[in-house]
Each structure stands twice: as structure tokens, then as C-alpha cells.
Design a protein around this motif. Structure first.
Motif, PDB file in Angstrom:
ATOM      1  N   THR A  88       2.439  17.500 -44.840  1.00 45.18           N
ATOM      2  CA  THR A  88       2.868  17.154 -46.183  1.00 45.18           C
ATOM      3  C   THR A  88       1.687  16.559 -46.954  1.00 45.18           C
ATOM      4  O   THR A  88       0.665  16.184 -46.367  1.00 45.18           O
ATOM      5  CB  THR A  88       4.017  16.141 -46.139  1.00 45.18           C
ATOM      6  OG1 THR A  88       3.524  14.910 -45.574  1.00 45.18           O
ATOM      7  CG2 THR A  88       5.175  16.662 -45.304  1.00 45.18           C
ATOM      8  N   GLU A  89       1.850  16.448 -48.283  1.00 46.20           N
ATOM      9  CA  GLU A  89       0.803  15.828 -49.094  1.00 46.20           C
ATOM     10  C   GLU A  89       0.569  14.376 -48.664  1.00 46.20           C
ATOM     11  O   GLU A  89      -0.564  13.899 -48.648  1.00 46.20           O
ATOM     12  CB  GLU A  89       1.181  15.889 -50.570  1.00 46.20           C
ATOM     13  CG  GLU A  89       1.126  17.297 -51.163  1.00 46.20           C
ATOM     14  CD  GLU A  89       1.361  17.293 -52.656  1.00 46.20           C
ATOM     15  OE1 GLU A  89       1.380  16.195 -53.249  1.00 46.20           O
ATOM     16  OE2 GLU A  89       1.523  18.381 -53.234  1.00 46.20           O
ATOM     17  N   ALA A  90       1.641  13.703 -48.321  1.00 47.43           N
ATOM     18  CA  ALA A  90       1.511  12.308 -47.882  1.00 47.43           C
ATOM     19  C   ALA A  90       0.700  12.217 -46.599  1.00 47.43           C
ATOM     20  O   ALA A  90      -0.127  11.314 -46.431  1.00 47.43           O
ATOM     21  CB  ALA A  90       2.899  11.700 -47.679  1.00 47.43           C
ATOM     22  N   GLU A  91       0.924  13.147 -45.685  1.00 48.58           N
ATOM     23  CA  GLU A  91       0.178  13.139 -44.427  1.00 48.58           C
ATOM     24  C   GLU A  91      -1.299  13.431 -44.665  1.00 48.58           C
ATOM     25  O   GLU A  91      -2.169  12.846 -44.021  1.00 48.58           O
ATOM     26  CB  GLU A  91       0.774  14.169 -43.470  1.00 48.58           C
ATOM     27  CG  GLU A  91       2.124  13.759 -42.886  1.00 48.58           C
ATOM     28  CD  GLU A  91       2.758  14.857 -42.075  1.00 48.58           C
ATOM     29  OE1 GLU A  91       3.339  14.550 -41.004  1.00 48.58           O
ATOM     30  OE2 GLU A  91       2.683  16.034 -42.492  1.00 48.58           O
ATOM     31  N   ILE A  92      -1.582  14.325 -45.604  1.00 42.71           N
ATOM     32  CA  ILE A  92      -2.980  14.644 -45.917  1.00 42.71           C
ATOM     33  C   ILE A  92      -3.665  13.460 -46.594  1.00 42.71           C
ATOM     34  O   ILE A  92      -4.831  13.158 -46.318  1.00 42.71           O
ATOM     35  CB  ILE A  92      -3.062  15.908 -46.784  1.00 42.71           C
ATOM     36  CG1 ILE A  92      -2.542  17.119 -46.000  1.00 42.71           C
ATOM     37  CG2 ILE A  92      -4.505  16.166 -47.235  1.00 42.71           C
ATOM     38  CD1 ILE A  92      -2.432  18.382 -46.798  1.00 42.71           C
ATOM     39  N   MET A  93      -2.935  12.764 -47.483  1.00 40.65           N
ATOM     40  CA  MET A  93      -3.486  11.554 -48.094  1.00 40.65           C
ATOM     41  C   MET A  93      -3.773  10.500 -47.028  1.00 40.65           C
ATOM     42  O   MET A  93      -4.786   9.794 -47.079  1.00 40.65           O
ATOM     43  CB  MET A  93      -2.517  11.004 -49.137  1.00 40.65           C
ATOM     44  CG  MET A  93      -2.433  11.836 -50.414  1.00 40.65           C
ATOM     45  SD  MET A  93      -1.259  11.139 -51.613  1.00 40.65           S
ATOM     46  CE  MET A  93      -2.042   9.560 -51.965  1.00 40.65           C
ATOM     47  N   GLY A  94      -2.895  10.416 -46.037  1.00 40.42           N
ATOM     48  CA  GLY A  94      -3.117   9.490 -44.940  1.00 40.42           C
ATOM     49  C   GLY A  94      -4.356   9.860 -44.144  1.00 40.42           C
ATOM     50  O   GLY A  94      -5.108   8.985 -43.695  1.00 40.42           O
ATOM     51  N   LEU A  95      -4.591  11.168 -43.993  1.00 38.80           N
ATOM     52  CA  LEU A  95      -5.784  11.634 -43.297  1.00 38.80           C
ATOM     53  C   LEU A  95      -7.046  11.229 -44.052  1.00 38.80           C
ATOM     54  O   LEU A  95      -8.023  10.772 -43.449  1.00 38.80           O
ATOM     55  CB  LEU A  95      -5.745  13.153 -43.137  1.00 38.80           C
ATOM     56  CG  LEU A  95      -7.015  13.808 -42.588  1.00 38.80           C
ATOM     57  CD1 LEU A  95      -7.308  13.313 -41.174  1.00 38.80           C
ATOM     58  CD2 LEU A  95      -6.904  15.329 -42.623  1.00 38.80           C
ATOM     59  N   GLU A  96      -7.035  11.372 -45.385  1.00 37.84           N
ATOM     60  CA  GLU A  96      -8.186  10.972 -46.195  1.00 37.84           C
ATOM     61  C   GLU A  96      -8.482   9.486 -46.028  1.00 37.84           C
ATOM     62  O   GLU A  96      -9.646   9.085 -45.888  1.00 37.84           O
ATOM     63  CB  GLU A  96      -7.946  11.308 -47.664  1.00 37.84           C
ATOM     64  CG  GLU A  96      -7.994  12.800 -47.980  1.00 37.84           C
ATOM     65  CD  GLU A  96      -7.843  13.066 -49.470  1.00 37.84           C
ATOM     66  OE1 GLU A  96      -7.365  12.163 -50.187  1.00 37.84           O
ATOM     67  OE2 GLU A  96      -8.216  14.172 -49.903  1.00 37.84           O
ATOM     68  N   SER A  97      -7.440   8.677 -46.027  1.00 40.50           N
ATOM     69  CA  SER A  97      -7.634   7.243 -45.843  1.00 40.50           C
ATOM     70  C   SER A  97      -8.229   6.943 -44.477  1.00 40.50           C
ATOM     71  O   SER A  97      -9.113   6.086 -44.332  1.00 40.50           O
ATOM     72  CB  SER A  97      -6.292   6.508 -46.000  1.00 40.50           C
ATOM     73  OG  SER A  97      -5.767   6.701 -47.300  1.00 40.50           O
ATOM     74  N   GLN A  98      -7.762   7.673 -43.466  1.00 42.98           N
ATOM     75  CA  GLN A  98      -8.280   7.493 -42.109  1.00 42.98           C
ATOM     76  C   GLN A  98      -9.758   7.878 -42.043  1.00 42.98           C
ATOM     77  O   GLN A  98     -10.562   7.197 -41.385  1.00 42.98           O
ATOM     78  CB  GLN A  98      -7.470   8.350 -41.136  1.00 42.98           C
ATOM     79  CG  GLN A  98      -7.874   8.172 -39.678  1.00 42.98           C
ATOM     80  CD  GLN A  98      -7.069   9.065 -38.748  1.00 42.98           C
ATOM     81  OE1 GLN A  98      -6.144   9.762 -39.169  1.00 42.98           O
ATOM     82  NE2 GLN A  98      -7.415   9.060 -37.479  1.00 42.98           N
ATOM     83  N   LEU A  99     -10.110   8.958 -42.731  1.00 39.10           N
ATOM     84  CA  LEU A  99     -11.506   9.401 -42.744  1.00 39.10           C
ATOM     85  C   LEU A  99     -12.410   8.351 -43.392  1.00 39.10           C
ATOM     86  O   LEU A  99     -13.500   8.052 -42.890  1.00 39.10           O
ATOM     87  CB  LEU A  99     -11.629  10.734 -43.492  1.00 39.10           C
ATOM     88  CG  LEU A  99     -11.062  11.962 -42.770  1.00 39.10           C
ATOM     89  CD1 LEU A  99     -11.018  13.157 -43.721  1.00 39.10           C
ATOM     90  CD2 LEU A  99     -11.903  12.291 -41.541  1.00 39.10           C
ATOM     91  N   ILE A 100     -11.958   7.799 -44.513  1.00 39.36           N
ATOM     92  CA  ILE A 100     -12.747   6.772 -45.209  1.00 39.36           C
ATOM     93  C   ILE A 100     -12.937   5.554 -44.307  1.00 39.36           C
ATOM     94  O   ILE A 100     -14.033   4.994 -44.212  1.00 39.36           O
ATOM     95  CB  ILE A 100     -12.065   6.379 -46.531  1.00 39.36           C
ATOM     96  CG1 ILE A 100     -12.126   7.551 -47.511  1.00 39.36           C
ATOM     97  CG2 ILE A 100     -12.740   5.149 -47.138  1.00 39.36           C
ATOM     98  CD1 ILE A 100     -11.329   7.328 -48.784  1.00 39.36           C
ATOM     99  N   GLU A 101     -11.859   5.144 -43.615  1.00 39.26           N
ATOM    100  CA  GLU A 101     -11.938   3.995 -42.718  1.00 39.26           C
ATOM    101  C   GLU A 101     -12.948   4.224 -41.588  1.00 39.26           C
ATOM    102  O   GLU A 101     -13.586   3.288 -41.114  1.00 39.26           O
ATOM    103  CB  GLU A 101     -10.556   3.719 -42.111  1.00 39.26           C
ATOM    104  CG  GLU A 101      -9.550   3.158 -43.111  1.00 39.26           C
ATOM    105  CD  GLU A 101      -8.172   3.020 -42.500  1.00 39.26           C
ATOM    106  OE1 GLU A 101      -8.029   3.367 -41.289  1.00 39.26           O
ATOM    107  OE2 GLU A 101      -7.245   2.581 -43.198  1.00 39.26           O
ATOM    108  N   GLN A 102     -13.125   5.486 -41.184  1.00 39.76           N
ATOM    109  CA  GLN A 102     -14.036   5.789 -40.084  1.00 39.76           C
ATOM    110  C   GLN A 102     -15.425   6.208 -40.569  1.00 39.76           C
ATOM    111  O   GLN A 102     -16.228   6.733 -39.788  1.00 39.76           O
ATOM    112  CB  GLN A 102     -13.430   6.867 -39.193  1.00 39.76           C
ATOM    113  CG  GLN A 102     -12.133   6.421 -38.514  1.00 39.76           C
ATOM    114  CD  GLN A 102     -11.749   7.324 -37.348  1.00 39.76           C
ATOM    115  OE1 GLN A 102     -12.592   7.968 -36.743  1.00 39.76           O
ATOM    116  NE2 GLN A 102     -10.466   7.346 -37.034  1.00 39.76           N
TER     117      GLN A 102
END
Length: 222
Positions: A88-102
Motif C-alpha cells: 500500500t502507499e502507507a507501507e511504501i511511505m513507511g519504507l521511505e522513512s526506514q531508509l532515511i533512518e538507516q
């Protein structure tokens, strides 16, 4: 860019297209961005064939590394079941946040967007350099073409696309660059992938994206 730089880029295009199964047919760069460097790039290849995905991502990450760019294969980053179902779009947004954190600040995404069937002449005329004086000789020497089933060959062109996205936390998550690349020998996977990666690396260098090279700032008379 001075005349010397234009000449070098033109020469590279000629050399690259002369022996490559991949060709850059469209190249777009965000006009607001002159150069773009990234600390950590996630490399994603979207394909249903996991072996091809592994090979492509490994090859591209390796070539980026040769050019001083820290790339990470998505097949190593994603959880094993991440690509098994649509997100979902929400899951992809969560992935982006995870990428930034790492520590990621860019994504280089590649995919095949279409396939087109083509027909080409695969055998050259034996008598291409001969001039016939009459119809009889011409017809006689070339009539085998009627019966040669391999004279025309159907083949496929894969229309692929690579896109570079910025996911910097202090900037809008935006498209930096997009290149459309035609692959004309998809059946030879390793050659096709190798040529495709060469085109992507060349295009990034030419656009001063990820791979920043210093040009001699002199005006050469060619």
C-alpha cells in the motif's frame, strides 16, 4: 560544458552504441539540479525473475562502487517476503522513512516497462557489393532468400527505464533523473545486464549525478 567535454561525451556515445545491446533512447534530468551526490543509494531491480534481479543489482552496485558510490542491493535490504505481495502507499511511505533512518538518501530504481516484437534481416546479401547486368543473374544468385527461413528473424526489444530519486529528509522526495533504455538481446541475460549497467553508469556520469567527475576547464581547439 566546453567543447572538449562535448567531444568526449559524443565519442563515448558512439563507442557505447557500436557494440552494446542496450541503447539510451531518452534522457531526462531535473532542470533545477546541476549535480547530485548521495551518501547511500538503494539499488532496486523490479523483475519477477529473482536470479536476474540478483545478478542485475549485484552488477550495478559493483559498478557504482568502482566509481566511489555506496550502493546497497534491495535484495539484501528488503525482508524476504517484501516483494511477494503488492504494498500500500502507507507501507511504501513507511519504507521511505526506514531508509532515511538507516542513512539512505537516494534510490536507483530499474524496471522493464514494455516489450515490442521486431523483425529484422539477419543475413546480409552475399552479392551486396556486386552489380548485375540483367534480371536473370540477379534473380538466380539471390533466389535462395525465398527458401531461407532464417533470413528474417523475429526478436524482442525490451523497453526498460531507470530512475534516480532523492529521499533526503530536508528535501522533497523528487525525481532527479530518468533514462529510457532499449535492450535488444534480452535472451542473453548476462550480456544484456552488463550492457544496460554500462549505459546507466555512463548516463549518470554525463549528467554529474552520483558520480561526479572533474573536467579540465580549458577551451580546446578540436
Amino acid at each position: 560544458m566546453n567543447k572538449f567535454e562535448h567531444y568526449i561525451l559524443l565519442l563515448l556515445v558512439i563507442l557505447l552504441s557500436a557494440c552494446s545491446s542496450s541503447e539510451l533512447v531518452e534522457n531526462w534530468k531535473n532542470p533545477d539540479i546541476e549535480t547530485f551526490e548521495a551518501q547511500k543509494v538503494l539499488v532496486i531491480g523490479i523483475t519477477s525473475n529473482e536470479d536476474n534481479r540478483k545478478f542485475f543489482e549485484r552488477k550495478l552496485v559493483s559498478e557504482l562502487g568502482r566509481n566511489g558510490v555506496n550502493g546497497v542491493k534491495s535484495i539484501d535490504f528488503f525482508e524476504k517476503n517484501f516483494t511477494t505481495s503488492p504494498k500500500t502507499e502507507a507501507e511504501i511511505m513507511g519504507l521511505e522513512s526506514q531508509l532515511i533512518e538507516q542513512g539512505f538518501d537516494a534510490i536507483l530504481l530499474s524496471k522493464v516497462v514494455g516489450v515490442e516484437d521486431k523483425v529484422t534481416v539477419v543475413k546480409a546479401y552475399r552479392n551486396l557489393d556486386r552489380t548485375f547486368n540483367n534480371f536473370r543473374d540477379d534473380y538466380f544468385d539471390n533466389q535462395e532468400i525465398f527458401h531461407d527461413q532464417e533470413y528474417y528473424e523475429e526478436y524482442q526489444i525490451f523497453h526498460a527505464e531507470s530512475s534516480l530519486y532523492c529521499i533526503c529528509p530536508d528535501k522533497a522526495k523528487e525525481l532527479i533523473w530518468k533514462g529510457s533504455i532499449d535492450v535488444t538481446e534480452p535472451e542473453n541475460t548476462r550480456k544484456a545486464v552488463g550492457d544496460y549497467v554500462k549505459v546507466v553508469i555512463w548516463a549518470l556520469k554525463a549528467q554529474q549525478l552520483l558520480i561526479i567527475e572533474e573536467f579540465i576547464d580549458e577551451d580546446f581547439d578540436l
